[in-house]
Scaffold this active site. Sequence first.
Site, short mmCIF file in Angstrom:
data_model
loop_
_atom_site.label_atom_id
_atom_site.label_comp_id
_atom_site.label_asym_id
_atom_site.label_seq_id
_atom_site.Cartn_x
_atom_site.Cartn_y
_atom_site.Cartn_z
CD GLU A 103 3.99 -29.97 -2.05
OE1 GLU A 103 4.06 -30.34 -0.68
OE2 GLU A 103 3.85 -30.62 -2.59
CB SER B 118 7.66 -40.73 3.07
OG SER B 118 7.10 -39.52 2.81
CB SER C 75 5.51 -39.59 -6.94
OG SER C 75 4.69 -39.56 -5.63
C1 LIG Z 1 0.02 -40.49 -3.85
C2 LIG Z 1 1.13 -40.28 -3.03
C3 LIG Z 1 2.36 -39.69 -3.14
C4 LIG Z 1 3.50 -39.60 -2.71
N1 LIG Z 1 4.41 -39.19 -2.90
C5 LIG Z 1 5.71 -38.94 -2.35
C6 LIG Z 1 6.81 -38.69 -2.82
O1 LIG Z 1 7.12 -38.49 -3.89
N2 LIG Z 1 7.88 -38.63 -1.82
C7 LIG Z 1 7.78 -38.69 -0.70
O2 LIG Z 1 8.84 -38.65 0.00
N3 LIG Z 1 6.52 -38.95 0.06
C8 LIG Z 1 5.59 -39.21 -0.85
N4 LIG Z 1 4.35 -39.56 -0.30
C9 LIG Z 1 4.10 -39.80 1.04
C10 LIG Z 1 3.26 -38.71 1.97
O3 LIG Z 1 3.96 -37.36 2.14
C11 LIG Z 1 2.98 -39.52 3.28
O4 LIG Z 1 2.13 -40.43 2.95
C12 LIG Z 1 2.49 -38.59 4.08
O5 LIG Z 1 3.09 -37.59 4.74
C13 LIG Z 1 1.94 -39.46 5.47
O6 LIG Z 1 2.80 -40.27 5.82
P1 LIG Z 1 2.57 -41.82 6.32
O7 LIG Z 1 1.89 -42.34 5.00
O8 LIG Z 1 3.71 -42.42 6.67
O9 LIG Z 1 1.17 -41.86 7.30
P2 LIG Z 1 1.48 -41.64 8.72
O10 LIG Z 1 2.24 -40.37 9.21
O11 LIG Z 1 1.76 -42.97 9.33
O12 LIG Z 1 -0.08 -41.40 9.23
C14 LIG Z 1 -1.22 -42.16 9.34
C15 LIG Z 1 -2.20 -41.54 9.98
O13 LIG Z 1 -2.00 -41.02 11.06
C16 LIG Z 1 -2.35 -39.58 11.29
N5 LIG Z 1 -1.25 -39.11 12.08
C17 LIG Z 1 0.02 -39.22 12.14
N6 LIG Z 1 0.31 -38.42 12.76
C18 LIG Z 1 -0.30 -37.66 13.56
C19 LIG Z 1 -0.21 -36.62 14.43
N7 LIG Z 1 0.51 -36.15 15.08
N8 LIG Z 1 -1.62 -36.01 14.97
C20 LIG Z 1 -2.70 -36.64 14.11
N9 LIG Z 1 -2.85 -37.54 13.39
C21 LIG Z 1 -1.57 -38.16 12.94
C22 LIG Z 1 -2.18 -39.27 9.73
O14 LIG Z 1 -2.89 -38.02 9.60
C23 LIG Z 1 -2.68 -40.29 8.90
O15 LIG Z 1 -4.22 -40.24 9.19
C24 LIG Z 1 2.96 -39.58 -1.20
C25 LIG Z 1 2.00 -40.23 -0.51
C26 LIG Z 1 0.95 -40.41 -1.45
C27 LIG Z 1 -0.51 -41.05 -0.81
#
Ligand SMILES: Cc1cc2nc3c(=O)[nH]c(=O)nc-3n(C[C@H](O)[C@H](O)[C@H](O)COP(=O)(O)OP(=O)(O)OC[C@H]3O[C@@H](n4cnc5c(N)ncnc54)[C@H](O)[C@@H]3O)c2cc1C
Lengths: 342, 397
Positions: free
Chosen positions: B246, B131, B163
């Site tokens: 996964e 991410s 993480s």
């Molecule tokens: C505890 C935790 C640990 C993590 N660990 C890692 C890690 O080790 N390595 C890593 O790479 N990532 C990690 N992540 C990241 C995680 O994979 C992302 O947070 C996740 O993929 C969502 O991306 P974002 O946070 O950018 O949210 P966004 O993509 O910006 O989404 C925000 C909101 O918009 C919605 N949304 C976005 N696109 C769409 C769509 N096309 N249709 C409908 N709704 C949509 C989402 O569902 C969400 O509700 C971690 C996240 C958490 C919370």
Amino acid sequence: MDFQLSDDQRALQEGIRSLINGAISLEEIRTKEGADDTVEQAWWDALNDAGVFSLLVAEQDGGVGLSLADGVVVAEELARGLVPGPLLSTMVLGPGLADAAGGMPIALIDQQSPNSAVPLLLEHPQTVKSIVVLPHMGDAAGQCRRLDPSTLTLSLVDEPLDPLTPLAVVQGTLPEGEAIDGLDAVGLRQRSLVLLGAAQVGIAEVTVELAVEYAKGREQFGRPIGSFQAVKHLLADALCRTELARSACWAAAVTLDNNDVATREADTLSCSPGEVRWRVAAGAKMLADDAALANARTAIQVYGGMGFTWEVPIHLYLKRARVLAQTLATRTQLADLLSALI
Amino acid sequence: MDLRYTEEEEAFRLEIRAWLSAVLPSLPAKPASTDWPARRAYDTHWQRTLYEAGYAGIDWPVDGGGRGSSPVEQLIFKEECEFAEAPYIGTGFVGLGHAGPTIIAEGTQAQKERYLPAILKGDEIWCQGFSEPGSGSDLASLRTKAVRDGDEYVINGSKIWTSHAEVADYCEMLVRTGDDDSRHRGISWLIVPMDTPGIEIRPLTTIGGSTEFAELFLDDVRVPVANRVGDENDGWRVTMVTLSFERGTGFVGDLLESMRILRSLTELAKRTGLWGDPSIRRRIASLTAAFDGLWALTKRNVSEAARLGVPGVGGVVFKLSYSENGQALCDLGLDLLERSGLAASSIAGADSLGDLPNAELVEAWIKGISLTIAAGTSQIQRNIVAERVLGLPKEPK
Ligand SMILES: Cc1cc2nc3c(=O)[nH]c(=O)nc-3n(C[C@H](O)[C@H](O)[C@H](O)COP(=O)(O)OP(=O)(O)OC[C@H]3O[C@@H](n4cnc5c(N)ncnc54)[C@H](O)[C@@H]3O)c2cc1C
């Protein structure tokens, strides 16, 4: 462990599905809407010839000798096909027992709690030839009894909710009937709960299939409604409900079929195998009732105004799901039953 | 449809049970949940213990150095570990669950020899740099750039939500090696040592107050081209191998932990007297049915994986249902605590009640909130179910 349909079960599933589509068919079934007797003898015979009603009867008793897990596969298909009639009760009791009681179809009714204010309703009153009464759920020592339907005072309900499940109110108190020795009331109720759950899974599945097909074809704003997320997400959640409920029904069937499975599960949960059987049966029907009711409503939502028309069959599935959800144990009763075990 | 275990499987279960009861008593004390270096040490010690007993990489193929156990054996192993309250995979998660399996599937012989044994022995910890601030759900839009310079890549950009980055030795990193707008056709998968000059790790504090994840700033970070797994610009496909891993048996431990919490909540309700409230009892009963169903679904998925050799679509269905039910479970926990759930550190209950599990349940509630976000949000999972399982048309781009 191989917790998937076996090749035989897959063949059984396909066999029953094509039998229903060919010999019965939704169009034919729909001609019976609102009738006092919605079961065509030819359909009954076709299912009987295919062994559906003797499926669960042991081979030494002249049955096919299959397991409840196989019965679950068949119950899913019967419900997908919307086939009307006292099918599950006849399946679970079997033709032999029915013959002894007065013949097929045979109904299974639940002895109500003595202080219930709701009248006793008999499904398919013009169709059933015999009745078995299950002792009230709280009556642990109670015995199953057989009743001759002609000894009941019945008054037909003008408009049953499900136009394919006619109903009659049983007037006065239920006659004593005749005790049936050797019929295990607990096992019978548990197996029935699982078959009812499986039927709900069939409804949960087929309503989503109908809605998915519609959502692919129906266009608004210049694109198929199925490409809108608001619609997709409704259907994705619906699919999850189906698969969760199906997993629970399959597991419940296998647990009731197999003592070893119940015993090892009892070991894990530190309870008795008997408690495990109640737990899996109640949990399976609970999830399946939820899935069928919610998915049928979701499907109507996806169809929009069309879904609210009599013509589109989804309301029939929703109404059937209500019938099944109110049969033998409601959601609340199941939750209370389950909570007493944990 | 068969839920019986074979004699060999039952024997395997007894073997695991005996082994666990022999090794668990000498385990060091559990570290504080916010002390990441101590957590790393605890997790790697456990991994080493598994390795020495021959149980490391239970879900890895033999040619990757793993045990090559069948999916059913994996299930038994995880079940026994949970019953015995053995340590979780913890910070070993990315190495054992993502990076290792990717290297097994796509790495060169040299990469396998260099990295796999160290993961299995607990010598090295990995983190996942997928991410980015601008790319979460839409991962294929990632912008962290890697430019070839001789036999090195020079990386610039940033990663986020990484993480346990602070305690990791390596990062499995996705970088852009193609044109800016090449999306999934221009991504490569790199092994980045976390001590490479130019990496700045800035811890981020979660809503639980823990520095569980971090932001990585990458400024002219040089890694050898030999650290690329798979072809240049083929990293998206390489990543998909990891992600499908996964969605297999990955959540078994979490599910069983939730089922244990549910049992403890039942006990708690009985102790506090809330059990007398039928609405509470019915909520517990509904969750019991749902979690029993999820356990049955897991067995279906495991059986499917055993038949097909790869996890089927059931994994996505599982993750969606599990996330929702997990949150409902955590909500129930807080409701049962009543006002004591306002204290996130332990407080003593009335004498008649004994110790309150309030710290544990508050932590679970907070963690539960991330269930519908991490590893693909529930909205994205629903899109996947709708498009790949139900076959609904894709969204217009
Ligand atoms: C505890 C935790 C640990 C993590 N660990 C890692 C890690 O080790 N390595 C890593 O790479 N990532 C990690 N992540 C990241 C995680 O994979 C992302 O947070 C996740 O993929 C969502 O991306 P974002 O946070 O950018 O949210 P966004 O993509 O910006 O989404 C925000 C909101 O918009 C919605 N949304 C976005 N696109 C769409 C769509 N096309 N249709 C409908 N709704 C949509 C989402 O569902 C969400 O509700 C971690 C996240 C958490 C919370």
